[in-house]
Design an enzyme around this catalytic site. Structure first.
Site, PDB file in Angstrom:
ATOM      1  N   GLU A 349      25.070  79.126  40.574  1.00  0.00           N
ATOM      2  CA  GLU A 349      24.527  80.913  40.486  1.00  0.00           C
ATOM      3  C   GLU A 349      25.136  81.417  41.147  1.00  0.00           C
ATOM      4  O   GLU A 349      24.494  82.291  41.947  1.00  0.00           O
ATOM      5  CB  GLU A 349      23.098  81.502  40.067  1.00  0.00           C
ATOM      6  CG  GLU A 349      22.053  81.336  38.408  1.00  0.00           C
ATOM      7  CD  GLU A 349      21.282  82.092  37.658  1.00  0.00           C
ATOM      8  OE1 GLU A 349      21.747  82.518  38.522  1.00  0.00           O
ATOM      9  OE2 GLU A 349      20.729  81.893  36.851  1.00  0.00           O
ATOM     10  N   ASP A 494      19.257  73.153  39.574  1.00  0.00           N
ATOM     11  CA  ASP A 494      18.578  73.662  38.629  1.00  0.00           C
ATOM     12  C   ASP A 494      18.529  73.555  37.010  1.00  0.00           C
ATOM     13  O   ASP A 494      19.995  73.363  36.429  1.00  0.00           O
ATOM     14  CB  ASP A 494      18.749  75.429  39.156  1.00  0.00           C
ATOM     15  CG  ASP A 494      17.682  76.305  38.007  1.00  0.00           C
ATOM     16  OD1 ASP A 494      16.822  75.709  37.608  1.00  0.00           O
ATOM     17  OD2 ASP A 494      18.039  77.708  38.252  1.00  0.00           O
ATOM     18  N   ASN A 496      15.972  73.795  34.898  1.00  0.00           N
ATOM     19  CA  ASN A 496      15.532  74.492  34.532  1.00  0.00           C
ATOM     20  C   ASN A 496      14.252  73.731  33.320  1.00  0.00           C
ATOM     21  O   ASN A 496      14.218  74.129  32.051  1.00  0.00           O
ATOM     22  CB  ASN A 496      15.863  75.311  33.425  1.00  0.00           C
ATOM     23  CG  ASN A 496      17.045  76.854  33.480  1.00  0.00           C
ATOM     24  OD1 ASN A 496      16.332  77.047  34.582  1.00  0.00           O
ATOM     25  ND2 ASN A 496      18.262  77.203  33.589  1.00  0.00           N
TER      26      ASN A 496
END
Length: 607
Positions: A349, A494, A496
């Site tokens: 991100e 990440d 998730n």
């Protein structure tokens, strides 16, 4: 007038450097500077200097043009400047109570003008350069340009700042890392000095010019020398409420270019006090030795997601609005990352602007180099310590593009094609994989494959994440086994996915059965029904923490550093913040933590 885009920025840097140098360092009893920028790949050269009347001249001329034309143009400019100065002087004389006579060349007439045109010559090694010599050959470093009675030392391609910026938000206790770009120079060969604004009503500013810098210094009428001569400055509480000034001289280890000064547009603000990462930094005070690889994986929360009305009112309503602003969070992110003294940093991100304007200059100042891979609005960044690693190659992919076009995934694509609805949903996702092959600077036989990803986020996206991780692992195996046989793998991101999901089971165990519940994560109508295997031996270096993501409505472990069991082992895992620290301001992000995720940090060791 056409010129290459790079030339335009570089020429602006040369011009600004000359103008700033003239303002800050007037030459008294010394030769003025004429800065020439001339590179083979561009058709024009630039020439920047200051005339005796104080005006700045910035000329762009063809490299193949004869010198005589340039000298003639300089003479014309000098004459115009003289005429303007004479006219201004005459105007003052005609005012009541004004004094002073007109200049010898102030009258009209071409003969008088011609008589006043200054002699303009270029000398090299005390001999006049012939006017038919081409510009590219005439303007040599060390030549002397004479305009009337004024002499200029020609500096060809001196170290020059093409970009120099200070952050828009500065806090006490947090490092200030100027963004800078140089041409013909490097930060390591440049000189820096920091000043703070003198407090109103204080005594005379203190501190002279340290001897490490050339004998030039900024106007210290209202500035106090901080005594810091480094690229990075960390303001103290004594700086709160004051502005900062950076005086810097570009260099390349052999010579220096024109100095620049930069004042902060903001006052130094008070910091937030203790942050969630302060205690963790006690474990990472020093860079590890060559046998270890300190690795960080961190979703830093993209500004494009943090600054929405939905984020402020629904996702993070407990977070003070100012603590969601990018300028504030960047201070915390920079301090947290630099304090880990890491060898590898994998970030998710990452806004493109954050990478170029914040992370790259900050981490570069602490010895790291970085590469970026955009997804859509944000992307992935991988940084590596330059003293330990060099970048050998990059093998980034977009999952949906690789799945459709790379023969490596032909069998997986055929299985997915049996369910068109599921296939279409997978193809719509923009997730990417960043793969960098690094080579040890100490031992060229040691190479490592560093992968970084951010899998699809939706709670119902279990089977999409399974497809994405299958593509990722096949691609990583291709790089680490086919392209670079036998090199170890570090896979950060990440994902998730909590430890109870099919994605995690697949990575750790090497297989996923076709009846796993995640294949029906979007409902039975989209069930994929396929079994998958992979042949990498991976484990989670930081184990399975209770959570790496902690927001108001959810907390769980979503982030991992997967390592190659055959080649790497864990030396230590840096403890995560305590639950009390994480929940001091209810949840994340907060005034003391810049993201809704928590960084994973561990020291790895070659087996």
């Amino acid at each position: 007038m056409w010129r290459l885009p790079g030339a335009r920025a570089a020429f602006r840097g040369v011009r600004a450097a000359v103008e700033t140098h003239s303002r800050a360092e007037p030459a008294v009893g010394a030769m003025e500077r004429a800065v020439v920028r001339c590179v083979p790949s561009e058709p024009k050269l630039s020439l920047s200097f200051s005339l005796a009347d104080g005006s700045h001249k910035n000329m762009q001329r063809d490299q193949s043009e004869p010198l005589g034309r340039v000298l003639s143009r300089i003479a014309t400019n000098a004459l115009k400047g003289h005429a303007k100065a004479a006219a201004a002087k005459k105007s003052r004389k005609n005012r009541p109570n004004a004094s002073g006579g007109g200049g010898a060349c102030s009258g009209p007439g071409s003969e008088q003008a011609a008589a006043c045109e200054p002699v303009v010559k270029l000398y090299y090694r005390e001999e006049a350069v012939a006017e038919d010599v081409l510009n590219v050959d005439a303007w040599q470093d060390g030549a002397v340009l004479q305009i009337g009675d004024v002499k200029y030392k020609v500096e060809r391609n001196p170290p020059t700042f093409t970009e120099l910026q200070l952050p828009r938000y500065i806090m006490a206790g947090f490092p200030v890392c100027p963004k800078l770009s140089l041409e013909f120079g490097d930060p390591a060969g440049s000189l820096f000095r920091w000043y703070r604004e003198a407090k109103p009503g204080s005594a005379e500013p203190e501190g002279g010019a340290p001897s490490s810098l050339p004998p030039s210094s900024p106007n210290t009428a209202s500035w106090t020398n901080t005594g810091v001569d480094e690229r990075v400055y960390t303001p103290s509480n004594a700086d709160i409420g004051l502005r900062l000034k950076l005086h810097c001289t570009p260099g390349n280890g052999q010579r220096f270019g024109p100095s620049r000064e930069l004042e902060s547009v903001c006052l130094v603000e008070a910091g937030p006090g203790t942050c969630t990462f302060d205690h963790r930094h006690l474990y990472t005070k020093k860079v590890t030795d060559d046998a270890l690889i300190r690795t960080v994986s961190y979703n830093i929360l993209a500004d494009t997601y943090a600054q929405t009305e939905f984020s402020r009112t629904v996702l993070y309503p407990y977070c003070a609005p100012y603590a969601l602003e990018l300028d504030y969070r960047q201070n915390l992110i920079q301090k947290e990352l630099t304090g880990y003294n890491a060898d590898l940093i994998c970030l998710q991100e990452v806004d493109r602007g954050v990478f170029t304007d914040s992370l790259l200059p900050a981490l570069e100042a602490f010895g790291l180099e970085g590469v970026f891979r955009i997804k859509q609005q944000e992307g992935l960044a991988t940084f590596y310590r330059k003293s330990k690693f060099s970048l050998l190659s990059q093998h980034d992919i977009s999952f949906h593009e690789a799945l459709q076009s790379d023969p490596l995934h032909k069998e997986l694509l055929e299985k997915l094609a049996l369910n068109p609805a599921a296939q279409e949903r997978v193809f719509q996702r923009s997730s990417v994989l960043q793969v960098s092959v690094l080579q040890s600077t100490k031992d060229s036989s040691k190479k490592i494959c560093v992968a970084n990803t951010h899998l699809y986020w939706h709670p119902k996206g279990g089977y999409i994440r399974l497809i994405q991780i299958a593509v990722a692992l096949a691609h990583i195996r291709h790089v680490s086994c086919d392209l670079y046989p036998g090199i170890p793998v570090i896979f950060c991101g990440d994902f998730n996915s909590t430890p109870s999901t099919g994605m995690y089971h697949f990575v750790i165990n090497g297989n996923i059965p076709e009846d796993h519940e995640d294949w029906a994560s979007y409902g039975k109508e989209e069930r994929c029904n396929m079994s998958l295997t992979h042949f990498l031996k991976l484990k989670s270096a930081c184990g399975e923490p209770a959570y790496t993501n902690y927001v108001g409505g959810f907390h769980g472990c979503l982030d991992y550093i997967f390592i190659d069991l055959n080649a790497l082992e864990v030396e230590q895992v840096i403890p995560l913040p305590s639950h009390e620290e994480v929940t001091t301001h209810q949840a994340l992000p907060s005034v003391s933590h810049p993201s809704d995720h928590i960084a994973l940090v561990c020291d790895l060791k070659w087996k």
